[in-house]
Design a protein around this motif. Sequence first.
Motif, mmCIF file in Angstrom:
data_model
loop_
_atom_site.group_PDB
_atom_site.id
_atom_site.type_symbol
_atom_site.label_atom_id
_atom_site.label_comp_id
_atom_site.label_asym_id
_atom_site.label_seq_id
_atom_site.Cartn_x
_atom_site.Cartn_y
_atom_site.Cartn_z
ATOM 1 N N PRO A 81 8.948 -72.801 -13.056
ATOM 2 C CA PRO A 81 9.637 -73.503 -14.113
ATOM 3 C C PRO A 81 8.536 -74.520 -14.840
ATOM 4 O O PRO A 81 7.622 -74.916 -14.148
ATOM 5 C CB PRO A 81 10.703 -74.452 -13.317
ATOM 6 C CG PRO A 81 10.026 -74.814 -11.963
ATOM 7 C CD PRO A 81 9.445 -73.449 -11.682
ATOM 8 N N HIS A 82 8.711 -74.601 -16.120
ATOM 9 C CA HIS A 82 7.510 -75.202 -16.865
ATOM 10 C C HIS A 82 8.060 -76.665 -16.987
ATOM 11 O O HIS A 82 8.734 -77.181 -17.689
ATOM 12 C CB HIS A 82 7.694 -74.557 -18.114
ATOM 13 C CG HIS A 82 7.072 -73.149 -18.368
ATOM 14 N ND1 HIS A 82 6.142 -72.688 -17.788
ATOM 15 C CD2 HIS A 82 7.885 -72.081 -18.736
ATOM 16 C CE1 HIS A 82 6.165 -71.269 -17.812
ATOM 17 N NE2 HIS A 82 7.089 -70.965 -18.436
ATOM 18 N N ILE A 83 7.265 -77.568 -16.168
ATOM 19 C CA ILE A 83 7.710 -79.028 -16.069
ATOM 20 C C ILE A 83 6.282 -79.544 -15.812
ATOM 21 O O ILE A 83 5.311 -79.119 -15.630
ATOM 22 C CB ILE A 83 8.644 -79.229 -14.565
ATOM 23 C CG1 ILE A 83 7.943 -78.705 -13.563
ATOM 24 C CG2 ILE A 83 9.988 -78.602 -14.925
ATOM 25 C CD1 ILE A 83 8.963 -79.367 -12.124
ATOM 26 N N THR A 84 6.502 -80.883 -16.052
ATOM 27 C CA THR A 84 4.993 -81.879 -15.859
ATOM 28 C C THR A 84 4.908 -82.140 -14.297
ATOM 29 O O THR A 84 5.809 -82.049 -13.655
ATOM 30 C CB THR A 84 5.286 -83.014 -16.728
ATOM 31 O OG1 THR A 84 6.404 -83.863 -15.950
ATOM 32 C CG2 THR A 84 5.530 -82.906 -18.007
ATOM 33 N N ARG B 67 12.101 -68.545 -22.946
ATOM 34 C CA ARG B 67 10.896 -68.237 -21.832
ATOM 35 C C ARG B 67 10.291 -69.694 -21.591
ATOM 36 O O ARG B 67 9.642 -69.541 -20.520
ATOM 37 C CB ARG B 67 9.904 -67.153 -22.350
ATOM 38 C CG ARG B 67 9.062 -67.817 -23.674
ATOM 39 C CD ARG B 67 8.107 -66.518 -23.802
ATOM 40 N NE ARG B 67 6.937 -66.846 -24.706
ATOM 41 C CZ ARG B 67 6.011 -66.366 -24.890
ATOM 42 N NH1 ARG B 67 5.647 -65.174 -24.112
ATOM 43 N NH2 ARG B 67 4.941 -66.666 -25.880
ATOM 44 N N ILE B 68 10.614 -70.713 -22.293
ATOM 45 C CA ILE B 68 10.219 -71.960 -21.833
ATOM 46 C C ILE B 68 11.215 -72.842 -21.191
ATOM 47 O O ILE B 68 10.548 -73.391 -20.214
ATOM 48 C CB ILE B 68 9.657 -72.902 -23.087
ATOM 49 C CG1 ILE B 68 8.684 -72.076 -23.976
ATOM 50 C CG2 ILE B 68 9.311 -73.937 -22.862
ATOM 51 C CD1 ILE B 68 7.149 -72.072 -23.192
ATOM 52 N N LEU B 69 12.414 -72.794 -21.510
ATOM 53 C CA LEU B 69 13.457 -73.531 -21.092
ATOM 54 C C LEU B 69 13.694 -72.621 -19.603
ATOM 55 O O LEU B 69 13.645 -71.753 -19.623
ATOM 56 C CB LEU B 69 14.674 -73.646 -21.775
ATOM 57 C CG LEU B 69 14.549 -74.586 -22.897
ATOM 58 C CD1 LEU B 69 15.717 -74.378 -23.795
ATOM 59 C CD2 LEU B 69 14.370 -76.039 -22.604
ATOM 60 N N ASN C 89 4.647 -68.269 -29.377
ATOM 61 C CA ASN C 89 4.411 -66.864 -29.935
ATOM 62 C C ASN C 89 4.773 -65.999 -28.912
ATOM 63 O O ASN C 89 4.028 -65.857 -27.855
ATOM 64 C CB ASN C 89 2.874 -66.811 -30.277
ATOM 65 C CG ASN C 89 2.582 -65.601 -31.050
ATOM 66 O OD1 ASN C 89 3.168 -64.606 -31.214
ATOM 67 N ND2 ASN C 89 1.188 -65.558 -31.586
ATOM 68 N N LEU C 90 5.990 -64.899 -29.159
ATOM 69 C CA LEU C 90 6.119 -64.033 -28.263
ATOM 70 C C LEU C 90 5.099 -62.851 -27.788
ATOM 71 O O LEU C 90 4.906 -62.196 -26.981
ATOM 72 C CB LEU C 90 7.336 -63.369 -28.618
ATOM 73 C CG LEU C 90 8.794 -64.058 -28.617
ATOM 74 C CD1 LEU C 90 9.738 -63.174 -29.331
ATOM 75 C CD2 LEU C 90 8.931 -64.486 -27.475
ATOM 76 N N GLN C 91 4.053 -62.880 -28.850
ATOM 77 C CA GLN C 91 3.093 -61.805 -28.530
ATOM 78 C C GLN C 91 1.653 -62.395 -27.520
ATOM 79 O O GLN C 91 1.052 -61.711 -27.106
ATOM 80 C CB GLN C 91 2.047 -61.575 -30.026
ATOM 81 C CG GLN C 91 3.213 -61.106 -31.171
ATOM 82 C CD GLN C 91 4.036 -59.987 -30.784
ATOM 83 O OE1 GLN C 91 3.372 -59.130 -30.067
ATOM 84 N NE2 GLN C 91 5.229 -59.794 -31.203
ATOM 85 N N ARG C 92 1.848 -63.697 -27.181
ATOM 86 C CA ARG C 92 0.954 -64.244 -26.359
ATOM 87 C C ARG C 92 1.775 -64.533 -25.141
ATOM 88 O O ARG C 92 2.582 -65.240 -24.951
ATOM 89 C CB ARG C 92 0.258 -65.403 -26.889
ATOM 90 C CG ARG C 92 -0.485 -65.469 -28.304
ATOM 91 C CD ARG C 92 -0.891 -66.692 -29.057
ATOM 92 N NE ARG C 92 -1.625 -67.456 -28.085
ATOM 93 C CZ ARG C 92 -1.733 -68.741 -28.264
ATOM 94 N NH1 ARG C 92 -1.409 -69.326 -29.341
ATOM 95 N NH2 ARG C 92 -2.277 -69.506 -27.283
ATOM 96 N N PRO C 93 1.003 -63.966 -23.926
ATOM 97 C CA PRO C 93 1.542 -64.210 -22.653
ATOM 98 C C PRO C 93 1.764 -65.784 -22.220
ATOM 99 O O PRO C 93 0.590 -66.403 -22.660
ATOM 100 C CB PRO C 93 0.928 -63.249 -21.854
ATOM 101 C CG PRO C 93 -0.209 -63.289 -22.384
ATOM 102 C CD PRO C 93 -0.132 -63.191 -23.743
ATOM 103 N N LEU C 94 2.472 -66.396 -21.340
ATOM 104 C CA LEU C 94 2.442 -67.479 -20.902
ATOM 105 C C LEU C 94 1.412 -67.535 -19.622
ATOM 106 O O LEU C 94 1.699 -66.809 -18.897
ATOM 107 C CB LEU C 94 3.915 -68.053 -20.480
ATOM 108 C CG LEU C 94 4.757 -68.156 -21.648
ATOM 109 C CD1 LEU C 94 6.250 -68.404 -21.112
ATOM 110 C CD2 LEU C 94 4.484 -69.165 -22.644
#
Length: 826
Positions: A482-485, A705-707, A472-477
């Motif tokens: 980088p988003h990794i485990t 914005r995830i990758l 959801n682009l309306q909710r900030p991360l």
Amino acid sequence: MAHPQVPVQPNGHALLPLSSASSRSVSPAIESTQTDVYNARSVAEIKAALSRLSSQEASVTARLDALVMSQKDLSRELGRLDLMRAHIGTQTSTTRSISHGMLSEAASTAERISSAVRRLDREKERVKATLEVVEQVAELKACTLGVAGSMGATQDWETAASYLHRAAQVPSAVINGAFAAEMVPTAEVPDAPSVTLDNAAESLCGLFLREFDKAVKENDGAKITRFFKLFPLIGRSEVGLDVYGRYVCQGVAARARSNLNADYGSQAKDGFFYANALTKLFEHIAQIIDGHGGLVERHYGPRKMGRVIERLQIEADVQGGIILDTWSDERHVDRKLMDVKSYAFTFLVQSFLPTQKAGQVPSSGTTAAVDDEGVDMKEIDGILNEMAIMLGRWSLYCRFLADTCNAPDAEQEGGGDDKRFTLPEFLKESSLAKKINDKLISPFNAMTTFFFRRSVEKAFQLDESPSGLTLNLQRPLKADPPHITSAVDDIMYIVNKVLQQSLATSQEAVVTNIVPTLSRVLGSDFIGMTQRKMRDECYPRAPAQGAQPPEQTVIAFLVQINNLDIGTDYIRRIVQNNTGSKQPLPSADSTQHDEPMEVTEHIQSLFPAPSAALRVTQTLHSLAASFEAKVADLYSDGIQVVFNNVIKHRLRPILADAFRDIEYHPSETSEPLPHDDLDGVDGSKELVRPRFATGWNELLLPLARILTAQAFDRLLTVTVAYLARLLEKRLWSYQGRINALGATRLERDVAGIVSAAADVGYGAGAGAPGRYRHREAFARCVQMTLVMCMDEDEWDDVVGGGETGEVVDKLSREERIRVRTMVRRA
């Protein structure tokens, strides 16, 4: 004297004799003419033959006249030659008379003088040789008398040894000769000189040995040095080197026992106690070699320290073996090796079992899954650290001995530094070297393999995904990129630690064993586990036809793609840092792979031999290349899955909505459709670009914005290529439904779509190199609209093969004509 008969022709003319050359050249013509005369059948033929004979006669006469004229010059030259011959004959007669009359006596006198000089030279050489023998015999006699006198009441051992050393310079032929046997013996020394010298040397050798041992017991360094210097003077260098080696080995043994027994009770639990003991042993031997080498080579000759070093190595084998055996027993290395080799890796094995039902796949992050099953990882890590230190010290010790024992001109003999750092045979065959291999290198390789694979397993057991991610682009991360485990950071930390530890050993056998093992475990476990998760746990599968996959599943799948991308980048940087390279390693699509391998100063310092340094560098680079190659297929498949399951089915609606209610054959009186967007270049409202940009951004920005940037760029490349094909099909569908004004609008709309498609994720005006590359995918579409809008002059230039045709190089000739006919022209 009879004259030869001159041949006469039938007409009565005589033929004068000519030179052979002239006769050869004229005779065929004459014969031909004679034949013609004899064969003539009429008066005219006879006259013609007579005319030819007359011309030939004139030619021969002219040539004879020329010869007669040149005879005068020839006679003059012949006269000069006769005159010169007469003068030369006179000179020859005079020379012969001088040689026989004047020089013969001088020559005989010179020969007599030369023979006398040669006889004198031979006599001189004989006298010189005789004097030399006499001097040597006199020197021998003085030495034998001096040895006997020095060994008598005065007991001056240094003087006696010096006399023996001087006697050793006399050739053995003189010592054993009859003249010396006659002249040297005296009433005080009646024996032959060879017997006297041998007896004196044996007597002094035994004396020096006793005195040396006595000085060793008394720990008198001055007396030890005094008698050690005397052995080479009496021709007993080997004995001196052996006894000296035995002496220094006693010191090595005493120091080693002291180091091993000092504060044993308090330090035995210290993880580096035995490593320090082994280090002190090697340092003590190196100090002996470095400190005593000058003394040995000064009195015994160059490279003589090698015999002492071999004796020291025997003691090092004993003391080093004691340290390693005690360490192995104290640390229970054999039992730990059995535990390591029997470890089952239950979590990893169960993770790869086929056809597991939902809920049976081992879950990550559970506390129960972290059981080490009896293998204490901290103990293994401590043992590995201690073994790495021991192997590093052994490498330094081997390098020092190789540099000391190898000849200084080894580089000139060939091989360069490889020859210089080649281990001596006595070191390679030593029992300590074999024990190092059995008790350190082999266990180190086995334990490192277990330690790394168990760390990978544990990292996946404790794996945690980043929290707060949403599409959801309306909710900030909430999490930072980088988003990794967590498993990626944990595993790559262990990779870096293991590489540093392996390189610190300076053992090529360790590096070339561990690095391929890292590559194998990363390929089978890290990449395999990621593949299993992408296939079984988070595959973005839509619940119904045309629906979107669940958001959390898509996010988890994107995170796994990030794991692969960041893992590749980590491996590349780890190899770069551990090699000490200032330049980043080339990526898989780079053209730098064919460049020669660079051996950095850091690797050269750890592996001085150039060939070993090059092999280690190649092994490290192969780790990055192998991992990247293994990741490439799964990485590409993951990108393709995201495109097929998340993006592909939404592209047609986005494109259709962008061109909704848009006509490209408007009349000049038709009104543009009302819209709040900016005006176009022709005064109409621009509708296509805003519509497309809205749908395009809603589709791709949540993924962007995830990758990671590289992963999204790969995804965008696949997506843009498919979008370009869809857009081209739509353009072809406007056949016959476009006029000149509509072509201008279409060109503007296509350019807007291309700009919006390429700028997503980069930002408008960002100037990123990637967006220009993505524009290339739309080259055919852009060129189609360009052909539609060309003036007649430009089109004629394209048809005629002019320079304008290069602008539309992506279209074939038939396609250009077809595109041109799509537009209705007044």
